[in-house]
Structure formats: structure tokens, C-alpha cells
Write an enzyme that holds these catalytic residues in place. Structure first.
Site, PDB file in Angstrom:
ATOM      1  N   CYS A 229     -16.282 -33.743  52.974  1.00 22.61           N
ATOM      2  CA  CYS A 229     -16.045 -32.850  54.102  1.00 22.61           C
ATOM      3  C   CYS A 229     -14.551 -32.552  54.250  1.00 22.61           C
ATOM      4  O   CYS A 229     -13.704 -33.317  53.806  1.00 22.61           O
ATOM      5  CB  CYS A 229     -16.580 -33.473  55.381  1.00 22.61           C
ATOM      6  SG  CYS A 229     -18.338 -33.869  55.328  1.00 22.61           S
TER       7      CYS A 229
ATOM      8  N   ARG B 286     -12.623 -28.627  48.080  1.00 20.76           N
ATOM      9  CA  ARG B 286     -13.147 -29.982  48.188  1.00 20.76           C
ATOM     10  C   ARG B 286     -14.669 -30.017  48.035  1.00 20.76           C
ATOM     11  O   ARG B 286     -15.250 -31.079  47.816  1.00 20.76           O
ATOM     12  CB  ARG B 286     -12.745 -30.585  49.542  1.00 20.76           C
ATOM     13  CG  ARG B 286     -11.248 -30.712  49.727  1.00 20.76           C
ATOM     14  CD  ARG B 286     -10.888 -30.878  51.193  1.00 20.76           C
ATOM     15  NE  ARG B 286     -11.248 -32.187  51.702  1.00 20.76           N
ATOM     16  CZ  ARG B 286     -10.466 -33.252  51.659  1.00 20.76           C
ATOM     17  NH1 ARG B 286      -9.285 -33.182  51.085  1.00 20.76           N
ATOM     18  NH2 ARG B 286     -10.854 -34.390  52.171  1.00 20.76           N
TER      19      ARG B 286
ATOM     20  N   TRP C 126     -20.074 -31.307  53.547  1.00 17.63           N
ATOM     21  CA  TRP C 126     -20.790 -31.586  52.306  1.00 17.63           C
ATOM     22  C   TRP C 126     -21.916 -32.537  52.667  1.00 17.63           C
ATOM     23  O   TRP C 126     -21.676 -33.668  53.063  1.00 17.63           O
ATOM     24  CB  TRP C 126     -19.837 -32.190  51.276  1.00 17.63           C
ATOM     25  CG  TRP C 126     -20.401 -32.337  49.909  1.00 17.63           C
ATOM     26  CD1 TRP C 126     -21.080 -31.408  49.188  1.00 17.63           C
ATOM     27  CD2 TRP C 126     -20.307 -33.495  49.069  1.00 17.63           C
ATOM     28  NE1 TRP C 126     -21.416 -31.898  47.959  1.00 17.63           N
ATOM     29  CE2 TRP C 126     -20.959 -33.187  47.851  1.00 17.63           C
ATOM     30  CE3 TRP C 126     -19.735 -34.759  49.213  1.00 17.63           C
ATOM     31  CZ2 TRP C 126     -21.060 -34.088  46.807  1.00 17.63           C
ATOM     32  CZ3 TRP C 126     -19.838 -35.652  48.172  1.00 17.63           C
ATOM     33  CH2 TRP C 126     -20.494 -35.318  46.985  1.00 17.63           C
TER      34      TRP C 126
ATOM     35  N   ASN D  13     -15.264 -36.743  58.631  1.00 12.70           N
ATOM     36  CA  ASN D  13     -15.348 -36.909  57.184  1.00 12.70           C
ATOM     37  C   ASN D  13     -15.585 -38.389  56.928  1.00 12.70           C
ATOM     38  O   ASN D  13     -14.811 -39.232  57.360  1.00 12.70           O
ATOM     39  CB  ASN D  13     -14.048 -36.460  56.509  1.00 12.70           C
ATOM     40  CG  ASN D  13     -14.031 -36.778  55.030  1.00 12.70           C
ATOM     41  OD1 ASN D  13     -15.067 -36.828  54.379  1.00 12.70           O
ATOM     42  ND2 ASN D  13     -12.840 -37.014  54.487  1.00 12.70           N
ATOM     43  N   GLY D  14     -16.672 -38.713  56.221  1.00 12.86           N
ATOM     44  CA  GLY D  14     -16.977 -40.105  55.943  1.00 12.86           C
ATOM     45  C   GLY D  14     -18.443 -40.410  56.199  1.00 12.86           C
ATOM     46  O   GLY D  14     -19.276 -39.511  56.299  1.00 12.86           O
TER      47      GLY D  14
ATOM     48  N   GLU E  23     -14.276 -37.776  28.204  1.00 12.31           N
ATOM     49  CA  GLU E  23     -13.714 -36.805  29.144  1.00 12.31           C
ATOM     50  C   GLU E  23     -14.173 -35.383  28.831  1.00 12.31           C
ATOM     51  O   GLU E  23     -14.485 -34.604  29.743  1.00 12.31           O
ATOM     52  CB  GLU E  23     -12.186 -36.894  29.137  1.00 12.31           C
ATOM     53  CG  GLU E  23     -11.474 -35.894  30.027  1.00 12.31           C
ATOM     54  CD  GLU E  23     -11.810 -36.051  31.507  1.00 12.31           C
ATOM     55  OE1 GLU E  23     -11.503 -35.116  32.279  1.00 12.31           O
ATOM     56  OE2 GLU E  23     -12.376 -37.097  31.890  1.00 12.31           O
TER      57      GLU E  23
ATOM     58  N   LYS F  74     -16.336 -33.054  31.413  1.00 11.95           N
ATOM     59  CA  LYS F  74     -15.965 -31.714  31.866  1.00 11.95           C
ATOM     60  C   LYS F  74     -17.126 -30.735  31.698  1.00 11.95           C
ATOM     61  O   LYS F  74     -17.397 -29.913  32.573  1.00 11.95           O
ATOM     62  CB  LYS F  74     -14.744 -31.212  31.081  1.00 11.95           C
ATOM     63  CG  LYS F  74     -13.455 -31.860  31.482  1.00 11.95           C
ATOM     64  CD  LYS F  74     -13.051 -31.458  32.887  1.00 11.95           C
ATOM     65  CE  LYS F  74     -12.210 -32.529  33.554  1.00 11.95           C
ATOM     66  NZ  LYS F  74     -12.927 -33.694  34.010  1.00 11.95           N
TER      67      LYS F  74
ATOM     68  N   GLU G 130     -19.924 -31.544  34.350  1.00  9.48           N
ATOM     69  CA  GLU G 130     -19.640 -31.383  35.775  1.00  9.48           C
ATOM     70  C   GLU G 130     -19.417 -29.935  36.180  1.00  9.48           C
ATOM     71  O   GLU G 130     -19.684 -29.584  37.340  1.00  9.48           O
ATOM     72  CB  GLU G 130     -18.474 -32.264  36.222  1.00  9.48           C
ATOM     73  CG  GLU G 130     -17.123 -31.930  35.653  1.00  9.48           C
ATOM     74  CD  GLU G 130     -16.056 -32.926  36.112  1.00  9.48           C
ATOM     75  OE1 GLU G 130     -16.275 -33.627  37.121  1.00  9.48           O
ATOM     76  OE2 GLU G 130     -15.010 -33.012  35.461  1.00  9.48           O
TER      77      GLU G 130
ATOM     78  N   HIS H 293     -26.450 -46.992  15.870  1.00 17.28           N
ATOM     79  CA  HIS H 293     -27.165 -47.900  16.758  1.00 17.28           C
ATOM     80  C   HIS H 293     -27.941 -47.128  17.830  1.00 17.28           C
ATOM     81  O   HIS H 293     -27.977 -47.529  18.998  1.00 17.28           O
ATOM     82  CB  HIS H 293     -26.185 -48.889  17.400  1.00 17.28           C
ATOM     83  CG  HIS H 293     -25.459 -49.730  16.398  1.00 17.28           C
ATOM     84  ND1 HIS H 293     -26.016 -50.846  15.820  1.00 17.28           N
ATOM     85  CD2 HIS H 293     -24.227 -49.588  15.843  1.00 17.28           C
ATOM     86  CE1 HIS H 293     -25.145 -51.368  14.969  1.00 17.28           C
ATOM     87  NE2 HIS H 293     -24.053 -50.626  14.961  1.00 17.28           N
TER      88      HIS H 293
ATOM     89  N   LYS I 102     -14.073 -32.696  45.405  1.00 17.29           N
ATOM     90  CA  LYS I 102     -12.828 -32.980  44.698  1.00 17.29           C
ATOM     91  C   LYS I 102     -12.441 -34.449  44.770  1.00 17.29           C
ATOM     92  O   LYS I 102     -12.119 -35.065  43.777  1.00 17.29           O
ATOM     93  CB  LYS I 102     -11.698 -32.120  45.282  1.00 17.29           C
ATOM     94  CG  LYS I 102     -10.335 -32.380  44.648  1.00 17.29           C
ATOM     95  CD  LYS I 102     -10.326 -32.038  43.173  1.00 17.29           C
ATOM     96  CE  LYS I 102      -8.990 -32.280  42.528  1.00 17.29           C
ATOM     97  NZ  LYS I 102      -9.035 -32.111  41.075  1.00 17.29           N
TER      98      LYS I 102
END
Length: 712
Positions: A2, A33, A89, A116-117, A583, A587, A590, A606, A707
Site C-alpha cells: 500500500c 509500488r 494492494w 500500510n501493513g 535472476e 525477471k 515477474e 539430476h 515494489k
């Protein structure tokens, strides 16, 4: 996560239209965000609340429609006005107006809250409030907060002889009942033109803009700084006045101020006060900020800023509505510019930030790499760590702790740290370390890597390491962040503002900082001198090499066109480039919303080999390093099974990695092996970007992601 924004003007005339636009623009600065709904609250006869599912422009449209329907005069001027705003969010309850913020205490909007939280004990509080006659309209955890505030207010004011309860007393009592992580801003019908902000575990900062005449400005500056200068002349220790962790200060370009009591004390200067989840929404208005600490309650009233320190244990044993002593804090100066948070000539923030990497790397290394001079020395200076190197070198082990991209950056740097430091280096994903309560000892050095400096799991791991007595080092991109303030020492990576949710330039700057850390820990041992000097030369030339690899932009776009319809992608890496495989795959998944997996090439037989066929695209990173011949063998085995192979190799190596022209080749510049991950990740960043755009997805705000993950 948020986003929170609030604006209070005092003795500054502002029209309702101006206030609305300022609140909307504050929310736009927080869009990156991630969010799914938004809302604001402004003053009228009683506070007016507007909430809307969807993007901010949907909120803007609905607000003006409602304002018109209510017949509100947009040109009405206010000398004092408190407005709050929020991007949500969803965590508790679907995206919908009823679940959006501000959340309210009920009819009349007596108390409003943006949050926010996560409130972990909200269910217990909700059941208690229902028993006392409260009705809930949302599924959010936040709604218990304004309703609890109303309950506290009503109880304090009932009966004969009750004293007039202050806004801060109400909020302090509410805080005593809340468990979890939060940043909160309260607004109330009973306390017009006042705002209260408080936090525990989620970021929040206050911006201060004071309007003064030139004569007042001169007098005020003299009054403010003369005592500090006199104290400095008398050799008084002024380090306690620094706005940020002292060790970080030596590393950063951010200037802390002397304690600036004028801005936080009683005066009648016209002023504007801003509260926000991060600096992006404040920097265009003022650069003077206060980073609010956990447990602080910041009360904005009559143009004054009062700060109280909340002590949960003391409050529980000291009776309700007790007022803790006030505290004094220093303002600090933001060094970021508005231009850093604009897209410029680029279509998207992620695109801009990928192409900013030559400059961000230069900034990361500026003043820290030394080559030449009278002694022709090649050395690294990390001022924030200079007093701690002996402790680090004597450590039992160095433990790197991070999440996501930051973990991958540490993994990319681990081999060079192993090689140069002479200290065992281990890796921990922050959430896993906490889940199993892994051992951390007093003899350990724990290094916490985080772009935002506010990552929830990493912060909890930091608390855990501090409790166990380890030396705690921070590596973060955010000056004044929680990690920067609470670690013993650290390094700011100085990559500049990163707005896109998918981290790019912060990742490469983190690798460079950790490579410099390896050089600094390793010292000047004769046996490694040639190696060290080669790495330092490579660091100096790295921005040019990244600029060169950015020329592959069109080539990666063409590759993205070939992969646009694919459902999955594998990336094989080894040695220094195992982290690059992780990485690069991260990318793609996401932002392009495509399944991708980074695989350690040594583990191919394996299990992963079973996936290989003529349809599944596989990227193999095979640049020239100690694992080169092993990667050649991997490529041959993939070709033998008719694998659809795309090889990333050093320039001039195409024939040796793909004899007979089999497969597609991406050629990149060759650098020192420990720096090759910086080069090799850039084409994968470009590929992820172009895949996302071609697929029609929002590259800067990927689905379901935020974010900075400051809540669990």
C-alpha cells in the site's frame, strides 16, 4: 504494498481544487509500488471519503463526479486543511470500494485511517468491537483501527468528570491494542485540521516546507545554526545529531543536518507538511524530511510537529491514556531530484532503469575506487566500514541475508568473497532463516542486502541477528531506511531511484558494491595483488562494457518475438553465473508472467534433463571463465537431445560454443569473471522487458507484485 500520502497546509491559503490535485499527484508518485484501488479524504462539514476500485484515474473521475453532485465549490480556499490519500494492494478482502482506504469508524466519519501493513490480531479486536455494538462493512484488517479509536474516544469522554482526551492520547491507546506491522495516518472529525502518523515496521516519512520572508529566513537561520556552531567550536560531540546511521553517512551523498528544532517547534510561519510511504511523493515539494522511527507518534497540529515515543510495555503497565515524554529528532536533506522519478524519453520505468545502468554503476563506484596517484596504488575505500574491517576479517563466517533479487546479487558476489576474504561465506534467504531459527553467532558478520532497506523478512532477520550479537552490515539503496538505521555499519549502493517493480540497476550496483567489499576485506596481501588490480581495472571499465551490451537491445527484442507464445523458459548457469540464471529467470517470470526457471547447470543430469525436447527454449550462459569447458559439455548434451538452445557467450566464442552454427548465440563483452554477472544479466533484463511489452502486460506494475515487500 500500500501507499500512504497526506497533506496539511497551515496559514497557507489553498483552494479545494489545488488540494485535490496535490493528493492525486501524491498517489501517482506511489503507483509504482503496486495497487488495485485508491481513496482520499478531505474536509467539509464532516470529512468526505472517496474510494474507488481500479487505477488512480478512475478515482479522479469519480471524485469530480461526486464533488459536482454534492455542489462543492472547488475554488473554496482553506488556510488550514488536512487531507489523506491511499493506494491499496489487497491482502484482506477483494479490491472493492468498501475495502479501500481510508477506512472509517462508521457514520459521520468520526475517525479515518489509512494503513500500510498487516494487523495480525484484527480478528480478536473485531469480535470485541462487534460485542460493543460496532458494525463492520469491509473484510479488511484496517477497519478495526478507526472503530477502536472511536471506542477509546467515547469511553474517555463518557461520565461526569471525564477530562478532554487529546488526539494523541486516543492514538496511543489504540496502538497498545495493535499487533503486527503498520504505518498509520489518523484523521478525525473531533480534531479538525490535525493529523497523527505512527509506525511499526512499515516505512513513513514527514516532509516539511516552511514559507518565510527573506528577513525572517536570515534571523531564523542565525537562531538555528549559531548554537550548533558554538557547540561544535567547543568540541561538543555532534554525532548524535546526525539524521542517519553515522557509518552510512560517510558513504552516501546525502547530507544530514544539525538538529533543526525550529522546524519541529512552535512557530507561526506558514508551512506545508507532507506524510508519505516514501520520498518519491515528497521530493517535488520539499527536500527537508524526517524519517519516522518505529514507535514514534507524530502529531501535526496548529502548524507544529510533536513527536512522542510509544513504549508498548510501559503503556500496558502504566494505565490507559498515559502520555509518554516527547522526543526531539533531526531533519535530513534528500539528495534525490524530481527528474530521477520521471520517465524522460523512455516508454517505461523498467526500460529507463535498464539503460541507466552505465551511469548508476559510475555513481556506485564514485569516490570508492582509487587508481593511480603518487604511489600508483589501486585500492577501494568504503568509509562506512572502515572501523569494522578488523572485526569482519576475524569473523567465524560472513552470512549474506536477503530476498529475491537482493539474494541473487549476493549469490553472484559470493565466489569473489570466498576467494579474497579468506572467511567462510554462507547464504541465507531471510524468510527461511527465520522459519528454522538458523544459528547466528556473536563471531559472525551478517550482511543484509535490500534495495528498499525496508523488506519485512530481511528486517526481521536483522532483529534476530542483533539479538544474537552478530556484527550487522547493511547494503541498501535507500538512505534513511530501516536497515540503514539499525545496522552497525554499511554501504549505500547509490544506484538512484528505482521505480519499476522489477529491480534492474539496483541489482548490478549491489554486485559491484559486494565485489568492492571483497576487495576491501581482502586487504593488500601480496599473493592476491595482481588479481585485485585486474578486478579494479575491470570495475573502472565496467560502465563502458555495460553500454556496449545495451546495443543488443534490438537483438533481444527480436528474440522476444520468437519466444512470445512460449509457456516456459529454462536458464542454465554455473559458477559466477548461477545467480545470473536465477535472476534472469526471475525477471522473465515477474514481469512477462511466463514460467521460467534458473537451473544450476551442474544439476542438469539430476532431473532437469528430462524436460529437454525440440520445443522448450533453453538459455545457457557460457561466457569465458573457469566453468567454460563444463558449459560447453552441457551445450553438447542439449544438442544431442535436440534441445532448442540459445547460448550467451563471450565475443568471438560463437564457433566454440555452437559448432556448425547450431542454435542461436548472444555475444557479450568479456570482463573479469567476478564482474561477468553484471554484463550477462543485462540481455536477460532486456529480454524480459520486451517479452512483457509484446505480450501487452504492464511492465512497471506486474500482476500481484509490489515494489517493496514490507509486509508478510
Amino acid at each position: 504494498m500500500c501507499g500512504i500520502f497526506a497533506y496539511l497546509n497551515y496559514n497557507v491559503n489553498r483552494e479545494r481544487r489545488f488540494i485535490l490535485q496535490l493528493l492525486f499527484n501524491g498517489l501517482r508518485r506511489l503507483e509504482y509500488r503496486g495497487y488495485d484501488s485508491a481513496g482520499i479524504a478531505i474536509d467539509h462539514d464532516q470529512p468526505l471519503v472517496f474510494r474507488q476500485e481500479g487505477n488512480i484515474e478512475s478515482l479522479v473521475k469519480s471524485v469530480y463526479q461526486e464533488v459536482d453532485a454534492l455542489g462543492l465549490d472547488l475554488e473554496e480556499s482553506f488556510s488550514v486543511h488536512a487531507g489523506i490519500a491511499h493506494t491499496r494492494w489487497a491482502t484482506h478482502g477483494e479490491p472493492a470500494p468498501r475495502n479501500s482506504h481510508p477506512q472509517t469508524s462508521g457514520d459521520g466519519n468520526e475517525f479515518l485511517v489509512v494503513h500500510n501493513g498487516v494487523i495480525t490480531n484484527y480478528q480478536v479486536l473485531k469480535e470485541t468491537l462487534i460485542r460493543h455494538g460496532f458494525t463492520f462493512e469491509s473484510e479488511t484488517d484496517t477497519e478495526v483501527i478507526p472503530k477502536l479509536a472511536k471506542y477509546v474516544f467515547d469511553k474517555a469522554n463518557e461520565g461526569e468528570g471525564s477530562h478532554t482526551v487529546t488526539f494523541s492520547e486516543v492514538v496511543l491507546e489504540v496502538m497498545r491494542h495493535l499487533e503486527g506491522a503498520y504505518a498509520l495516518i489518523f484523521k478525525s472529525l473531533h480534531y479538525p485540521n490535525e493529523l497523527i502518523a505512527c509506525k511499526r515496521g512499515s516505512p513513513l516519512l514527514l516532509g516539511v516546507k516552511v514559507m518565510m520572508s527573506k528577513s525572517d529566513d536570515i534571523k531564523d537561520c542565525t537562531a538555528r545554526y549559531m548554537p550548533a556552531l558554538q557547540a561544535l567550536h567547543a568540541s561538543v560531540n555532534v554525532s548524535l545529531w546526525l539524521g542517519f546511521n553515522q557509518e552510512f553517512n560517510e558513504e552516501s551523498n546525502s547530507g544530514s543536518t544539525f538538529h533543526d528544532s525550529k522546524f519541529l517547534s512552535n512557530n507561526d510561519h506558514p508551512k506545508e507538511l507532507f506524510l508519505s510511504s516514501d520520498a518519491n511523493a515528497i521530493v517535488e515539494h520539499t527536500k527537508k524530511v524526517l524519517m519516522i522511527e518505529d514507535g514514534e507518534v507524530v502529531h501535526l497540529k496548529d502548524g507544529n510537529v510533536s513527536i512522542l515515543k510509544f513504549d508498548n510495555d510501559k503503556g500496558r503497565h502504566g494505565g490507559s491514556l498515559s502520555r509518554p515524554a516527547s522526543v526531539q529528532r533531526a531533519l535530513s536533506v534528500l539528495e534525490m531530484e524530481v527528474e530521477q522519478i520521471n520517465k524522460g524519453n523512455y516508454e517505461h520505468y523498467m526500460q529507463k532503469e535498464i539503460h541507466e545502468q552505465p551511469e548508476s554503476l559510475k555513481t556506485t563506484m564514485r569516490g570508492r575506487l582509487i587508481r593511480g596517484g603518487s604511489c600508483k596504488a589501486k585500492t577501494v575505500l568504503l568509509g562506512g566500514l572502515k572501523d569494522h574491517f578488523k572485526t569482519i576479517r576475524r569473523s567465524r563466517r560472513i552470512v549474506f541475508i536477503g530476498c529475491g533479487t537482493s539474494y541473487n546479487a549476493a549469490l553472484a558476489a559470493r565466489p569473489i568473497l570466498d576467494e579474497l576474504s579468506g572467511v567462510p561465506v554462507t547464504m541465507e534467504i531471510a524468510s527461511d532463516l527465520l522459519d528454522r531459527q538458523g544459528p547466528i553467532y556473536r563471531e559472525d558478520t551478517a550482511v543484509f542486502v535490500s534495495q528498499s532497506g525496508e523488506t519485512a523478512d530481511t528486517l526481521q532477520a536483522l532483529e534476530y541477528a542483533l539479538e544474537n550479537g552478530a556484527l550487522c552490515v547493511g547494503i541498501t539503496n535507500t538512505v534513511g531506511s530501516a536497515i540503514a538505521r539499525h545496522t552497525h555499519c554499511g554501504v549505500h549502493i547509490n544506484a538512484g531511484a528505482e521505480i519499476g517493480v522489477a529491480s534492474t540497476k539496483a541489482y548490478t550496483s549491489q554486485i559491484v558494491v559486494m565485489a568492492m567489499l571483497a576487495l576491501a576485506i581482502g586487504g593488500d596481501t601480496i599473493s592476491s595483488q595482481t588479481r585485485r588490480e585486474a578486478i579494479i581495472d575491470g570495475l573502472f571499465d565496467l560502465p563502458n562494457k555495460v553500454r556496449e551490451v545495451l546495443n543488443l537491445d534490438q537483438e533481444m527484442k527480436d528474440l522476444a518475438k520468437l519466444l512470445i507464445a512460449e509457456q516456459s523458459l529454462l536458464v542454465f548457469g554455473r559458477g559466477y553465473n548461477y545467480a545470473t540464471a536465477l535472476e534472469g529467470a526471475l525477471k522473465v517470470k515477474e514481469v512477462a508472467l511466463m514460467h521460467s526457471e534458473g537451473i544450476l547447470a551442474g544439476e542438469m543430469k539430476h532431473g532437469p534433463l528430462a524436460l529437454v525436447d525440440e520445443n522448450l527454449p533453453i538459455i545457457v550462459i557460457a561466457t569465458r571463465d573457469s566453468c567454460f569447458s563444463k558449459q560447453q559439455s552441457v551445450i553438447q548434451q542439449l544438442h544431442a537431445r535436440k534441445g532448442r538452445v540459445i547460448v550467451m557467450c563471450s565475443k568471438g566464442e560463437a564457433v566454440s560454443v555452437c559448432p556448425g552454427g547450431l542454435g542461436r548465440v548472444i555475444e557479450v563483452p568479456h570482463v573479469e569473471d567476478c564482474l561477468q554477472p553484471v554484463i550477462n544479466v543485462v540481455p536477460l533484463q532486456l529480454l524480459a522487458y520486451h517479452l512483457t511489452v509484446l505480450r501487452g502486460y504492464n511492465v512497471d506494475q506486474p500482476r500481484n507484485l509490489a515494489k517493496s515487500v514490507t509486509t508478510q
